[in-house]
Design an enzyme around this catalytic site. Structure first.
Site, PDB file in Angstrom:
ATOM      1  N   CYS A 117     121.373  35.816  86.447  1.00 22.44           N
ATOM      2  CA  CYS A 117     121.806  35.575  87.831  1.00 22.44           C
ATOM      3  C   CYS A 117     123.064  34.720  87.906  1.00 22.44           C
ATOM      4  CB  CYS A 117     120.683  34.922  88.633  1.00 22.44           C
ATOM      5  SG  CYS A 117     119.190  35.913  88.634  1.00 22.44           S
ATOM      6  N   HIS A 257     122.847  30.970  94.914  1.00 23.01           N
ATOM      7  CA  HIS A 257     122.204  32.199  94.454  1.00 23.01           C
ATOM      8  C   HIS A 257     121.021  32.509  95.365  1.00 23.01           C
ATOM      9  CE1 HIS A 257     120.278  35.175  92.074  1.00 23.01           C
ATOM     10  NE2 HIS A 257     119.336  34.394  91.611  1.00 23.01           N
ATOM     11  N   ASN A 287     116.907  39.555  95.820  1.00 22.94           N
ATOM     12  CA  ASN A 287     117.621  38.914  94.706  1.00 22.94           C
ATOM     13  C   ASN A 287     118.310  40.007  93.890  1.00 22.94           C
ATOM     14  OD1 ASN A 287     118.401  37.727  92.313  1.00 22.94           O
ATOM     15  ND2 ASN A 287     116.490  36.623  91.957  1.00 22.94           N
TER      16      ASN A 287
HETATM   17  O1  UT7 Z   1     116.833  34.554  90.119  1.00 22.67           O
HETATM   18  C1  UT7 Z   1     116.127  33.657  89.302  1.00 22.67           C
HETATM   19  C2  UT7 Z   1     114.810  34.240  89.002  1.00 22.67           C
HETATM   20  N1  UT7 Z   1     113.746  34.153  89.918  1.00 22.67           N
HETATM   21  C3  UT7 Z   1     113.461  33.185  90.827  1.00 22.67           C
HETATM   22  O2  UT7 Z   1     114.198  32.272  91.076  1.00 22.67           O
HETATM   23  C4  UT7 Z   1     112.135  33.247  91.506  1.00 22.67           C
HETATM   24  C5  UT7 Z   1     111.441  31.921  91.500  1.00 22.67           C
HETATM   25  N2  UT7 Z   1     110.082  31.980  91.955  1.00 22.67           N
HETATM   26  C6  UT7 Z   1     109.703  32.380  93.194  1.00 22.67           C
HETATM   27  O3  UT7 Z   1     110.517  32.813  94.003  1.00 22.67           O
HETATM   28  C7  UT7 Z   1     108.265  32.229  93.596  1.00 22.67           C
HETATM   29  O4  UT7 Z   1     107.613  31.398  92.667  1.00 22.67           O
HETATM   30  C8  UT7 Z   1     107.485  33.581  93.699  1.00 22.67           C
HETATM   31  C9  UT7 Z   1     108.029  34.364  94.882  1.00 22.67           C
HETATM   32  C10 UT7 Z   1     107.627  34.376  92.430  1.00 22.67           C
HETATM   33  C11 UT7 Z   1     106.005  33.293  93.946  1.00 22.67           C
HETATM   34  O5  UT7 Z   1     105.853  32.533  95.122  1.00 22.67           O
HETATM   35  P1  UT7 Z   1     104.993  31.180  95.088  1.00 22.67           P
HETATM   36  O6  UT7 Z   1     104.950  30.703  96.463  1.00 22.67           O
HETATM   37  O7  UT7 Z   1     105.593  30.290  94.042  1.00 22.67           O
HETATM   38  O8  UT7 Z   1     103.578  31.710  94.675  1.00 22.67           O
HETATM   39  P2  UT7 Z   1     102.669  31.194  93.488  1.00 22.67           P
HETATM   40  O9  UT7 Z   1     103.091  31.812  92.218  1.00 22.67           O
HETATM   41  O10 UT7 Z   1     102.548  29.696  93.575  1.00 22.67           O
HETATM   42  O11 UT7 Z   1     101.289  31.810  93.909  1.00 22.67           O
HETATM   43  C12 UT7 Z   1     100.599  31.398  95.112  1.00 22.67           C
HETATM   44  C13 UT7 Z   1      99.559  32.433  95.420  1.00 22.67           C
HETATM   45  C14 UT7 Z   1      98.755  32.887  94.179  1.00 22.67           C
HETATM   46  O12 UT7 Z   1      97.430  33.125  94.588  1.00 22.67           O
HETATM   47  P3  UT7 Z   1      96.284  32.041  94.253  1.00 22.67           P
HETATM   48  O13 UT7 Z   1      96.301  31.919  92.753  1.00 22.67           O
HETATM   49  O14 UT7 Z   1      96.715  30.799  94.943  1.00 22.67           O
HETATM   50  O15 UT7 Z   1      95.069  32.698  94.829  1.00 22.67           O
HETATM   51  C15 UT7 Z   1      99.403  34.192  93.817  1.00 22.67           C
HETATM   52  O16 UT7 Z   1      98.547  35.066  93.159  1.00 22.67           O
HETATM   53  O17 UT7 Z   1     100.218  33.596  95.921  1.00 22.67           O
HETATM   54  C16 UT7 Z   1      99.785  34.728  95.184  1.00 22.67           C
HETATM   55  N3  UT7 Z   1     100.835  35.693  95.140  1.00 22.67           N
HETATM   56  C17 UT7 Z   1     100.985  36.620  96.094  1.00 22.67           C
HETATM   57  N4  UT7 Z   1     100.271  36.892  97.207  1.00 22.67           N
HETATM   58  C18 UT7 Z   1     100.680  37.904  97.963  1.00 22.67           C
HETATM   59  C19 UT7 Z   1     101.824  35.814  94.241  1.00 22.67           C
HETATM   60  N5  UT7 Z   1     102.638  36.847  94.571  1.00 22.67           N
HETATM   61  C20 UT7 Z   1     102.127  37.346  95.728  1.00 22.67           C
HETATM   62  C21 UT7 Z   1     102.499  38.415  96.570  1.00 22.67           C
HETATM   63  N6  UT7 Z   1     101.748  38.648  97.672  1.00 22.67           N
HETATM   64  N7  UT7 Z   1     103.574  39.184  96.332  1.00 22.67           N
END
Ligand code: UT7
Length: 333
Positions: A117, A257, A287
């Site tokens: 990125c 970004h 992204n």
């Molecule tokens: O460009 C550089 C590369 N990438 C990034 O910069 C991305 C960085 N990370 C993120 O943007 C976020 O961490 C994500 C979008 C990937 C995930 O969002 P989050 O708010 O950090 O979610 P989390 O991983 O803390 O998960 C919270 C909950 C989990 O459920 P439990 O374990 O609390 O029951 C996940 O399983 O949200 C769940 N979850 C989802 N639920 C619905 C994770 N992805 C999804 C989804 N839909 N798509």
């Protein structure tokens, strides 16, 4: 003798036609429009479908054509083409050479750089140093990705995030007090486990087994990447702001970004820069990896004024990150 600067003299961009909506994603994985909007800030992303074209050079050619329409330049005068991408058309030849051949930049030497990125700001850094060396006067920087080709559309942790797109910039030498003023580029390769595509390279060449194991898909530990992205972008932005004696009042634009709206909001809160000075288009494109910053410049080009103080900052796999301070080089035409 006046100092030579490298200045952006034109921006081009392109996003493919297909709009992948949150509702379409929600039909295949357990997620919802509401969750994606609230947690990531994306409504839809563009995807390069085979019926439209193939390979990131397809997007780059369109972006160069867009640049040429708005900013007339002779492709034969371009001396180098530097393409930041993690999704080149092929392992070899490079995507920069493919793009140059199809857009008439046949006198340029061409190469890709892989900084995920951070591809645009890394490529700018290289182009700037070529130009201020005095040896080169006109360089094209391209930054684009088709991360949809590496995305597992059954993995809800990654599939809502990524979209395809490409932007490009014409860089020229100038002795005016505009252009790239300062930059900080950094990397840390000690923890590849947090964000990677492990298949297809020299460590895990493509085999039936690598395909069966899903090693050709992008994988990330979202929470780790999220925290790192905020802290690293804030650090380098603060450093560049401090050493160039800038302040929220004297900064005209910040272009972070576009990985997650919550990351962007956290970064701008830490920097104390008002929202109206921040370019954000993640809602429409997701992204797009290396392309996010030039696609913001592409959209905001009519609002930029000569002399505007602009801060660019990116974070991506590697990890790679950095910040660039530039003074915008031209008024809208
Ligand atoms: O460009 C550089 C590369 N990438 C990034 O910069 C991305 C960085 N990370 C993120 O943007 C976020 O961490 C994500 C979008 C990937 C995930 O969002 P989050 O708010 O950090 O979610 P989390 O991983 O803390 O998960 C919270 C909950 C989990 O459920 P439990 O374990 O609390 O029951 C996940 O399983 O949200 C769940 N979850 C989802 N639920 C619905 C994770 N992805 C999804 C989804 N839909 N798509």
């Amino acid at each position: 003798m006046s100092k030579i600067h490298a200045v952006i003299k034109g921006i081009g961009g392109y996003v493919p036609n297909y709009r992948l909506t949150n509702d379409e994603i929600s039909a295949t994985v357990d997620t919802s429009d509401e969750w994606i909007l609230k947690r990531i800030g994306i409504k839809e992303r563009r995807i390069l479908k085979p019926e439209e074209g193939s390979g990131v050079s397809y997007l780059a050619i369109k972006a160069i054509e867009d640049l040429k329409k708005k900013h007339d330049f002779d492709p034969l005068e371009i001396e180098a083409v530097i393409f930041g991408t993690s999704t080149p058309d092929y392992i070899l030849p490079n995507a920069a050479a493919l793009t140059a051949a199809k857009t008439g930049m046949t006198n340029a030497f061409c190469f890709d750089i892989e900084a995920a990125c951070s591809g645009f700001i890394y490529a700018l850094e290289i182009a700037e140093n070529f130009i201020i060396s005095g040896k080169y006067k006109k360089i094209i920087v391209i930054a684009g990705d088709t991360l949809s080709k590496l995305t597992d559309y059954t993995d809800r942790n990654t599939c809502p995030i990524f979209g395809d797109g490409c932007g490009c910039a014409l860089l020229e030498a100038t002795t005016e007090d505009v252009g790239i003023i300062d930059s900080i580029m950094q990397s840390d390769g000690s923890s590849p486990e947090y964000l990677h595509v492990y298949g297809g390279g020299s460590a895990n060449p493509t085999t039936h087994e690598t395909v069966d194991k899903g090693l050709h898909y992008i994988w990330q530990d979202g929470r780790v990447v999220f925290k790192q992205a905020i802290s690293k972008m804030v650090d380098v932005c603060n450093e560049i702001i401090k050493r160039n004696h800038l302040s929220p009042d004297t900064i005209d634009w910040v272009i972070p970004h576009q990985a997650n709206l919550r990351i962007i909001e956290s970064v701008i809160n830490w920097l104390n820069v008002p929202h109206e000075k921040v370019m954000i288009n993640i809602e429409k494109y997701g992204n797009t990896s290396a392309a996010t910053i030039p696609l913001c410049l592409w959209e905001w080009e009519p609002k930029l004024r000569k002399g505007d103080n602009v801060i660019l900052s990116a974070f991506g796999a590697g990890f790679t990150w950095g910040a660039t301070y530039l003074k915008w080089g031209y008024d809208p035409q």
